[in-house]
Design an enzyme around this catalytic site. Sequence first.
Site, PDB file in Angstrom:
ATOM      1  N   ASP A   7       1.041  -1.285   0.119  1.00  0.00           N
ATOM      2  CA  ASP A   7       0.041  -0.012   0.107  1.00  0.00           C
ATOM      3  C   ASP A   7       0.815   1.228   0.151  1.00  0.00           C
ATOM      4  O   ASP A   7       1.918   1.270   0.738  1.00  0.00           O
ATOM      5  CB  ASP A   7      -0.816   0.139   1.269  1.00  0.00           C
TER       6      ASP A   7
ATOM      7  N   GLU B  63      -7.258   4.952  12.378  1.00  0.00           N
ATOM      8  CA  GLU B  63      -6.508   4.649  13.537  1.00  0.00           C
ATOM      9  C   GLU B  63      -6.287   5.654  14.452  1.00  0.00           C
ATOM     10  O   GLU B  63      -5.576   5.683  15.342  1.00  0.00           O
ATOM     11  CB  GLU B  63      -5.263   4.041  12.941  1.00  0.00           C
TER      12      GLU B  63
END
Length: 282
Positions: A35, A124
């Site tokens: 990613d 997150e």
Amino acid sequence: MKEKLIKILAVCFSFIMCISAASVVSAASEHKGIDVSVWQGDINFREVKDDGIDYVYIRAGEGTTLVDSKFDRNYRDARREGMKLGFYHYVTARDTKEAKDQAHFFYSLIRDKRQDLRPAMDFEQLTGLSKKEANDIARVYMDTLEKLMKIKPAFYSNAYDCESVWEEDLTKYPLWVADYGVERPYSIGHWKDWSGFQYSSRGSVRGIHGHTDMDRFKDELLITDKEKEDAKCTKEGYLSYTVKEGETLRDIAKKFDTTTRELIKLNHLELIHPGEKLIIRK
């Protein structure tokens, strides 16, 4: 004795072949991936693919206004090399209204892009939020994005938050979990299995200067053909509807404020059956 030995060897051989076949199936269901975002700079995706990477998640943006400056370039270059790709969004919402707004922003960035992997929420930044607030934000964001995209999104989280924060109802979304330097994540919380596993943040891949995140992705992260069709219909001003048991064409026309003539014309109908999928103009 010789005949007995041959039988034993045959059984052993069959067992080994079964184990080997199982290993091949297991390996085939996982794909090497990465990613990436602006932090990886200019990426040579041809070299990335030549290095054995098949799948890539590309950061589209952050919050409600920030577009990753490498978003369009990464998308264009990865698509040109024929890689399987998807997009993720770094969520910064502090309440459910911001969650909804940020889901709409993400949708606006990716709705016209070809994509193979489920759009992913990267939430997150939980400091200052209670467990209930974090879960409410995640629920609203994911629900909003799914309704907009007509595709079930993926849920990115580190292993600690899986274990200590996220509640069971969120397991309806495929999990992409992060836990570094281990063979498998130490916890996936209420999820039965992971669909993506980010196992390193310091990977080395040809075509990328410096470190990058390394992942193992399973087929569950691939968007299904049905989802792609539903998304296409939505984007083009149509919706997809599945006929229910006992419904007539007149019932469906009334439900969607249209006519039976219009439904017949759009779907080339003679008869309808339960489970049949119809295209209906919005």
